[in-house]
Design a protein around this motif. Sequence first.
Motif, mmCIF file in Angstrom:
data_model
loop_
_atom_site.group_PDB
_atom_site.id
_atom_site.type_symbol
_atom_site.label_atom_id
_atom_site.label_comp_id
_atom_site.label_asym_id
_atom_site.label_seq_id
_atom_site.Cartn_x
_atom_site.Cartn_y
_atom_site.Cartn_z
ATOM 1 N N PHE A 243 0.802 -1.211 0.000
ATOM 2 C CA PHE A 243 0.000 0.000 0.000
ATOM 3 C C PHE A 243 0.843 1.274 0.000
ATOM 4 O O PHE A 243 0.295 2.384 0.007
ATOM 5 C CB PHE A 243 -0.985 -0.020 1.165
ATOM 6 C CG PHE A 243 -2.045 -1.077 1.013
ATOM 7 C CD1 PHE A 243 -2.965 -1.017 -0.023
ATOM 8 C CD2 PHE A 243 -2.096 -2.156 1.884
ATOM 9 C CE1 PHE A 243 -3.924 -2.000 -0.185
ATOM 10 C CE2 PHE A 243 -3.053 -3.142 1.734
ATOM 11 C CZ PHE A 243 -3.974 -3.061 0.692
ATOM 12 N N ALA A 244 2.165 1.129 -0.019
ATOM 13 C CA ALA A 244 3.040 2.280 -0.253
ATOM 14 C C ALA A 244 3.049 2.683 -1.724
ATOM 15 O O ALA A 244 3.526 3.772 -2.069
ATOM 16 C CB ALA A 244 4.460 1.977 0.213
ATOM 17 N N LEU A 245 2.541 1.814 -2.596
ATOM 18 C CA LEU A 245 2.441 2.169 -4.006
ATOM 19 C C LEU A 245 1.395 3.262 -4.182
ATOM 20 O O LEU A 245 0.299 3.195 -3.630
ATOM 21 C CB LEU A 245 2.055 0.940 -4.836
ATOM 22 C CG LEU A 245 3.163 -0.092 -5.023
ATOM 23 C CD1 LEU A 245 2.604 -1.397 -5.551
ATOM 24 C CD2 LEU A 245 4.242 0.450 -5.966
ATOM 25 N N ASP A 246 1.727 4.272 -4.969
ATOM 26 C CA ASP A 246 0.873 5.450 -5.119
ATOM 27 C C ASP A 246 -0.166 5.231 -6.212
ATOM 28 O O ASP A 246 -0.211 5.944 -7.219
ATOM 29 C CB ASP A 246 1.732 6.682 -5.423
ATOM 30 C CG ASP A 246 2.629 7.051 -4.259
ATOM 31 O OD1 ASP A 246 2.198 6.909 -3.109
ATOM 32 O OD2 ASP A 246 3.779 7.478 -4.512
ATOM 33 N N ALA A 247 -1.021 4.224 -5.985
ATOM 34 C CA ALA A 247 -2.081 3.895 -6.931
ATOM 35 C C ALA A 247 -3.432 4.109 -6.265
ATOM 36 O O ALA A 247 -3.548 4.114 -5.036
ATOM 37 C CB ALA A 247 -1.942 2.449 -7.395
ATOM 38 N N GLY A 248 -4.457 4.254 -7.091
ATOM 39 C CA GLY A 248 -5.779 4.539 -6.563
ATOM 40 C C GLY A 248 -6.588 3.320 -6.212
ATOM 41 O O GLY A 248 -7.580 3.418 -5.473
ATOM 42 N N ALA A 249 -6.213 2.143 -6.738
ATOM 43 C CA ALA A 249 -6.988 0.929 -6.485
ATOM 44 C C ALA A 249 -6.047 -0.257 -6.369
ATOM 45 O O ALA A 249 -4.957 -0.265 -6.957
ATOM 46 C CB ALA A 249 -8.000 0.693 -7.609
ATOM 47 N N PHE A 250 -6.490 -1.258 -5.622
ATOM 48 C CA PHE A 250 -5.717 -2.484 -5.446
ATOM 49 C C PHE A 250 -6.632 -3.679 -5.655
ATOM 50 O O PHE A 250 -7.752 -3.718 -5.135
ATOM 51 C CB PHE A 250 -5.074 -2.520 -4.056
ATOM 52 C CG PHE A 250 -3.963 -1.527 -3.901
ATOM 53 C CD1 PHE A 250 -2.646 -1.900 -4.100
ATOM 54 C CD2 PHE A 250 -4.240 -0.198 -3.613
ATOM 55 C CE1 PHE A 250 -1.615 -0.973 -3.996
ATOM 56 C CE2 PHE A 250 -3.228 0.735 -3.508
ATOM 57 C CZ PHE A 250 -1.902 0.348 -3.709
ATOM 58 N N PHE A 251 -6.133 -4.648 -6.415
ATOM 59 C CA PHE A 251 -6.871 -5.859 -6.738
ATOM 60 C C PHE A 251 -6.142 -7.020 -6.062
ATOM 61 O O PHE A 251 -5.040 -7.389 -6.477
ATOM 62 C CB PHE A 251 -6.941 -6.044 -8.257
ATOM 63 C CG PHE A 251 -7.705 -4.940 -8.947
ATOM 64 C CD1 PHE A 251 -9.042 -5.115 -9.281
ATOM 65 C CD2 PHE A 251 -7.098 -3.730 -9.238
ATOM 66 C CE1 PHE A 251 -9.754 -4.102 -9.900
ATOM 67 C CE2 PHE A 251 -7.800 -2.700 -9.848
ATOM 68 C CZ PHE A 251 -9.134 -2.891 -10.185
ATOM 69 N N LEU A 252 -6.767 -7.573 -5.014
ATOM 70 C CA LEU A 252 -6.067 -8.477 -4.112
ATOM 71 C C LEU A 252 -6.623 -9.890 -4.204
ATOM 72 O O LEU A 252 -7.833 -10.118 -4.016
ATOM 73 C CB LEU A 252 -6.202 -7.992 -2.668
ATOM 74 C CG LEU A 252 -5.805 -6.550 -2.370
ATOM 75 C CD1 LEU A 252 -6.034 -6.246 -0.894
ATOM 76 C CD2 LEU A 252 -4.358 -6.292 -2.748
ATOM 77 N N GLN A 253 -5.751 -10.846 -4.454
ATOM 78 C CA GLN A 253 -6.120 -12.259 -4.343
ATOM 79 C C GLN A 253 -6.543 -12.529 -2.915
ATOM 80 O O GLN A 253 -5.851 -12.174 -1.958
ATOM 81 C CB GLN A 253 -4.911 -13.124 -4.746
ATOM 82 C CG GLN A 253 -5.041 -14.579 -4.362
ATOM 83 C CD GLN A 253 -4.300 -14.859 -3.053
ATOM 84 O OE1 GLN A 253 -3.493 -14.050 -2.601
ATOM 85 N NE2 GLN A 253 -4.601 -15.992 -2.437
ATOM 86 N N LEU A 254 -7.718 -13.141 -2.736
ATOM 87 C CA LEU A 254 -8.218 -13.399 -1.388
ATOM 88 C C LEU A 254 -9.009 -14.700 -1.293
ATOM 89 O O LEU A 254 -8.962 -15.374 -0.264
ATOM 90 C CB LEU A 254 -9.095 -12.234 -0.914
ATOM 91 C CG LEU A 254 -9.587 -12.295 0.522
ATOM 92 C CD1 LEU A 254 -8.415 -12.222 1.499
ATOM 93 C CD2 LEU A 254 -10.588 -11.190 0.809
ATOM 94 N N ALA A 255 -9.722 -15.075 -2.365
ATOM 95 C CA ALA A 255 -10.600 -16.246 -2.288
ATOM 96 C C ALA A 255 -9.843 -17.510 -1.933
ATOM 97 O O ALA A 255 -10.372 -18.395 -1.253
ATOM 98 C CB ALA A 255 -11.346 -16.426 -3.611
ATOM 99 N N SER A 256 -8.600 -17.615 -2.369
ATOM 100 C CA SER A 256 -7.822 -18.833 -2.126
ATOM 101 C C SER A 256 -7.015 -18.775 -0.836
ATOM 102 O O SER A 256 -6.271 -19.717 -0.524
ATOM 103 C CB SER A 256 -6.876 -19.093 -3.306
ATOM 104 O OG SER A 256 -6.007 -17.987 -3.517
ATOM 105 N N GLU A 257 -7.143 -17.704 -0.059
ATOM 106 C CA GLU A 257 -6.406 -17.598 1.195
ATOM 107 C C GLU A 257 -7.041 -18.466 2.279
ATOM 108 O O GLU A 257 -8.268 -18.531 2.405
ATOM 109 C CB GLU A 257 -6.376 -16.143 1.674
ATOM 110 C CG GLU A 257 -5.372 -15.275 0.942
ATOM 111 C CD GLU A 257 -3.928 -15.704 1.188
ATOM 112 O OE1 GLU A 257 -3.530 -15.853 2.351
ATOM 113 O OE2 GLU A 257 -3.211 -15.890 0.189
ATOM 114 N N ALA A 258 -6.209 -19.111 3.078
ATOM 115 C CA ALA A 258 -6.698 -19.999 4.140
ATOM 116 C C ALA A 258 -7.382 -19.228 5.263
ATOM 117 O O ALA A 258 -8.318 -19.734 5.892
ATOM 118 C CB ALA A 258 -5.542 -20.824 4.701
#
Length: 353
Positions: A243-258
């Motif tokens: 989240f230090a990246l200066d972007a407006g949106a983040f697309f995060l892999q989550l469905a496969s997280e335990a």
Amino acid sequence: MSIPTEPIGSIPRSAELQAAAAGHAAGRISSEALQDLHDAAVRDTVKRLEELGSPVVTDGEQSKPSFATYPLAGLALDPDGAVIPFADGHTRQLPRLTAAPFRYGVRSGSYLTAAQRHATVPVKQAVIAASALSLLYPQDGIDGYDRDSFLADLVDEAEADIRSALDGGAHRVQIDFTEGRLALKLDPSGGVLDSFIDLNNRVLARFDDAERARIGVHTCPGGDQDSTHSADVDYALLLPRLFALDAGAFFLQLASEADPDRVLRIVGEHARDGQQIFVGVTDPIHPVVETAQQVRDRVLRAAEHLGTERLGTTDDCGFAPFGDDTSTSRETAFAKVRARLEGTALAAAALGV
């Protein structure tokens, strides 16, 4: 739909298209014939996404050789570059740059334009991160072209690539940063990851606030042939830096997280004000198609941690980031997209937003 939802990018190519690409590489099919097949595949992909009700579409990366190597046409390259190992034992290998200067042979704006010809809804465009392309530079250097000069050229080219899509009217430009988690596997100290983030921020600094609001970053532990390259790396090591990246949106892999609740807590603690969070609610490398109810429940869980104002949904990863990946069918991919769309709508209704 009041909770925004967007695809990551790639959709599996048909067997016909994959055979044609192999035939073109072997000199049996002309560039013109292959281009016609690419256009037909893009048209079909956009049409099917729109028929499912997707409010934002992509070209499915139907004419890209891979999500990472599309810019490399015309460069002086050898095939023996960095090797990326996957958990099931297979590998992917990047090429190695052998001569200056570094220049993109293809810009993402051309893919956007091709998709827009067939779309009636907004189109997003995926681009490869500068950090991934930095791996093309050989460890022993290039005579007369030092690494700093290469990186300066790379930043210029990455900016131009993103700008070609923004100026072309992309709904959003998504920077694919799947090497972020892999960097921590290669260097647990975080030094490589920090250098990647610094390099990508050099690119993002070229854009103003309004432009950065239309730029997103995608991260996942890789997804190729139903395997990953870095799912064993703890998300807690990546997300605070991501989240230090200066972007407006983040697309995060989550469905496969335990343990998605733990991940969501970390996201809530570290995401900055104004950063929109698209959580993965379908797992592209799992063969079972999620139900709309499963997706709904995943969205409701995310809303508990993140609220609804900045929440969106997506797929964990592209369905076929490499053009020759046959592990997932087009039908399965579109079924998972349908589940994402329907489940997101159910969650929005339940939340009253």
